[in-house]
Design a protein around this motif. Structure first.
Motif, PDB file in Angstrom:
ATOM      1  N   ALA A  95     -11.260  46.633   2.190  1.00 26.28           N
ATOM      2  CA  ALA A  95     -10.190  45.797   1.666  1.00 26.28           C
ATOM      3  C   ALA A  95     -10.824  44.754   0.750  1.00 26.28           C
ATOM      4  O   ALA A  95     -11.842  44.143   1.093  1.00 26.28           O
ATOM      5  CB  ALA A  95      -9.422  45.128   2.795  1.00 26.28           C
ATOM      6  N   VAL A  96     -10.233  44.564  -0.410  1.00 29.96           N
ATOM      7  CA  VAL A  96     -10.804  43.672  -1.431  1.00 29.96           C
ATOM      8  C   VAL A  96     -10.289  42.255  -1.223  1.00 29.96           C
ATOM      9  O   VAL A  96      -9.078  42.022  -1.173  1.00 29.96           O
ATOM     10  CB  VAL A  96     -10.459  44.182  -2.843  1.00 29.96           C
ATOM     11  N   LEU A  97     -11.223  41.311  -1.125  1.00 26.55           N
ATOM     12  CA  LEU A  97     -10.905  39.908  -0.869  1.00 26.55           C
ATOM     13  C   LEU A  97     -11.414  39.064  -2.030  1.00 26.55           C
ATOM     14  O   LEU A  97     -12.626  38.933  -2.232  1.00 26.55           O
ATOM     15  CB  LEU A  97     -11.563  39.439   0.435  1.00 26.55           C
ATOM     16  N   THR A  98     -10.480  38.500  -2.802  1.00 30.20           N
ATOM     17  CA  THR A  98     -10.856  37.713  -3.980  1.00 30.20           C
ATOM     18  C   THR A  98     -10.203  36.330  -3.912  1.00 30.20           C
ATOM     19  O   THR A  98      -8.982  36.234  -3.786  1.00 30.20           O
ATOM     20  CB  THR A  98     -10.420  38.415  -5.274  1.00 30.20           C
ATOM     21  N   PRO A  99     -10.998  35.258  -3.984  1.00 26.96           N
ATOM     22  CA  PRO A  99     -10.400  33.916  -4.041  1.00 26.96           C
ATOM     23  C   PRO A  99      -9.640  33.717  -5.349  1.00 26.96           C
ATOM     24  O   PRO A  99      -9.985  34.294  -6.386  1.00 26.96           O
ATOM     25  CB  PRO A  99     -11.616  32.982  -3.960  1.00 26.96           C
ATOM     26  N   LEU A 100      -8.603  32.896  -5.282  1.00 26.51           N
ATOM     27  CA  LEU A 100      -7.803  32.567  -6.455  1.00 26.51           C
ATOM     28  C   LEU A 100      -7.639  31.051  -6.501  1.00 26.51           C
ATOM     29  O   LEU A 100      -7.261  30.443  -5.498  1.00 26.51           O
ATOM     30  CB  LEU A 100      -6.449  33.264  -6.394  1.00 26.51           C
ATOM     31  N   ARG A 101      -7.920  30.466  -7.655  1.00 26.98           N
ATOM     32  CA  ARG A 101      -7.766  29.021  -7.820  1.00 26.98           C
ATOM     33  C   ARG A 101      -6.473  28.751  -8.578  1.00 26.98           C
ATOM     34  O   ARG A 101      -6.269  29.248  -9.688  1.00 26.98           O
ATOM     35  CB  ARG A 101      -8.955  28.417  -8.574  1.00 26.98           C
ATOM     36  N   THR A 102      -5.593  27.996  -7.923  1.00 27.44           N
ATOM     37  CA  THR A 102      -4.294  27.712  -8.527  1.00 27.44           C
ATOM     38  C   THR A 102      -4.402  26.572  -9.546  1.00 27.44           C
ATOM     39  O   THR A 102      -5.451  25.940  -9.694  1.00 27.44           O
ATOM     40  CB  THR A 102      -3.269  27.351  -7.445  1.00 27.44           C
ATOM     41  N   GLU A 103      -3.295  26.311 -10.230  1.00 27.12           N
ATOM     42  CA  GLU A 103      -3.281  25.330 -11.308  1.00 27.12           C
ATOM     43  C   GLU A 103      -3.671  23.932 -10.837  1.00 27.12           C
ATOM     44  O   GLU A 103      -4.199  23.135 -11.607  1.00 27.12           O
ATOM     45  CB  GLU A 103      -1.889  25.296 -11.935  1.00 27.12           C
ATOM     46  N   ASP A 104      -3.415  23.645  -9.550  1.00 27.93           N
ATOM     47  CA  ASP A 104      -3.742  22.311  -9.040  1.00 27.93           C
ATOM     48  C   ASP A 104      -5.174  22.205  -8.535  1.00 27.93           C
ATOM     49  O   ASP A 104      -5.562  21.200  -7.939  1.00 27.93           O
ATOM     50  CB  ASP A 104      -2.766  21.906  -7.939  1.00 27.93           C
ATOM     51  N   GLY A 105      -5.973  23.258  -8.728  1.00 28.01           N
ATOM     52  CA  GLY A 105      -7.380  23.225  -8.343  1.00 28.01           C
ATOM     53  C   GLY A 105      -7.674  23.700  -6.934  1.00 28.01           C
ATOM     54  O   GLY A 105      -8.844  23.772  -6.545  1.00 28.01           O
ATOM     55  N   ARG A 106      -6.643  24.023  -6.164  1.00 26.80           N
ATOM     56  CA  ARG A 106      -6.885  24.477  -4.797  1.00 26.80           C
ATOM     57  C   ARG A 106      -7.258  25.954  -4.773  1.00 26.80           C
ATOM     58  O   ARG A 106      -6.905  26.717  -5.670  1.00 26.80           O
ATOM     59  CB  ARG A 106      -5.658  24.212  -3.930  1.00 26.80           C
ATOM     60  N   LEU A 107      -7.967  26.329  -3.691  1.00 29.15           N
ATOM     61  CA  LEU A 107      -8.489  27.686  -3.560  1.00 29.15           C
ATOM     62  C   LEU A 107      -7.737  28.439  -2.467  1.00 29.15           C
ATOM     63  O   LEU A 107      -7.523  27.921  -1.364  1.00 29.15           O
ATOM     64  CB  LEU A 107      -9.985  27.626  -3.223  1.00 29.15           C
TER      65      LEU A 107
END
Length: 249
Positions: A95-107
């Motif tokens: 299963a592929v696990l990729t972090p994503l950083r939103t517009e407000d800088g949170r992960l």
């Protein structure tokens, strides 16, 4: 005479052992049936919470289990890791696990889906969208997970999802299972593997086995009691015969 008394004592112990053994099986069947019944109730409550879960966009507060999340941000491709030893439709993979950083800088951690790899132990490769993306899926709170035998991480592979593997501060303790949007692979995760009806079926089976054990205990105990009475009667008759005075010829 002493032999007869010993036989009666042995019959008494056989009856006790018989009743104790089958009583334990009856109690075990009742307990396991009740346990499965309670698990069915827990599954119903869990599925009800999923149905009632809200739809949120990058919430500040920790989202409830099963929340339908929508996130807008950018994938951190270089921080992708893979949950090892997954199976889907007869295939072995990750299963592929990729972090994503939103517009407000949170992960946020995004579980993107299943990637077939076969038995190969080479580092998996997967394409990750570049630029801003909009993704949506179900939120799962971090839990205790399955037991580990050895280190959790081996290269880019994880034995179970642990946020500590990224050495980063995530917005909340959990991850989103991607259902729509860029970067989606083959969905494989289900919020509840076993439906409540299956647990109810297991409960009925255990209670049926408990009932069968009870019947066997009663029938066998009845026979042991009858045999004990026959032995006692025979012993009494023999004692009576031995007590008769011997006639001289």
């Amino acid at each position: 005479m002493g032999h007869s008394i010993g036989s009666q004592g042995g019959g008494k112990w056989r009856l006790r052992i018989w009743v104790s053994f089958w009583s334990a099986l009856v109690a075990l069947g009742l307990f396991l049936g009740l346990w499965q019944w309670e698990r069915a109730d827990d599954k119903r409550e869990y599925l009800a919470r999923l149905d009632a879960a809200p739809t949120l966009q990058a919430p500040i507060e920790t989202p409830p289990e099963g929340t339908r999340l929508t996130l807008r941000g950018r994938y951190l491709e270089e921080q992708t890791l893979f949950l090892d030893n997954r199976t889907h439709q007869g295939q072995l993979g990750v299963a592929v696990l990729t972090p994503l950083r939103t517009e407000d800088g949170r992960l946020w951690l995004v579980q993107r889906g299943f990637l077939p790899t076969g038995p190969s132990r080479e580092a998996p490769e997967v394409e990750t969208p570049v630029g801003e993306v909009v993704v949506a899926g179900r939120w799962q709170a971090a839990g205790s997970g399955t037991p580990l035998f050895g280190p959790n991480r081996e290269g880019s592979r994880l034995q179970r999802i642990e946020l500590e593997a990224w050495e980063a501060d995530f917005a909340h303790a959990g991850w989103m299972h991607l259902e729509r949007g860029a970067g989606l692979l083959e969905p494989w995760w289900q919020p509840s593997v076993m439906p409540p009806s299956r647990h109810v079926g297991y409960a009925v089976q255990w209670w049926g086995l408990a009932l069968a054990a009870l019947v066997v205990m009663l029938l066998g105990g009845r026979r042991l009691i009858r045999d004990r009475r026959v032995a006692a009667t025979t012993a009494g008759r023999n004692a009576h015969e031995e007590a008769k005075p011997c006639r001289k010829p």
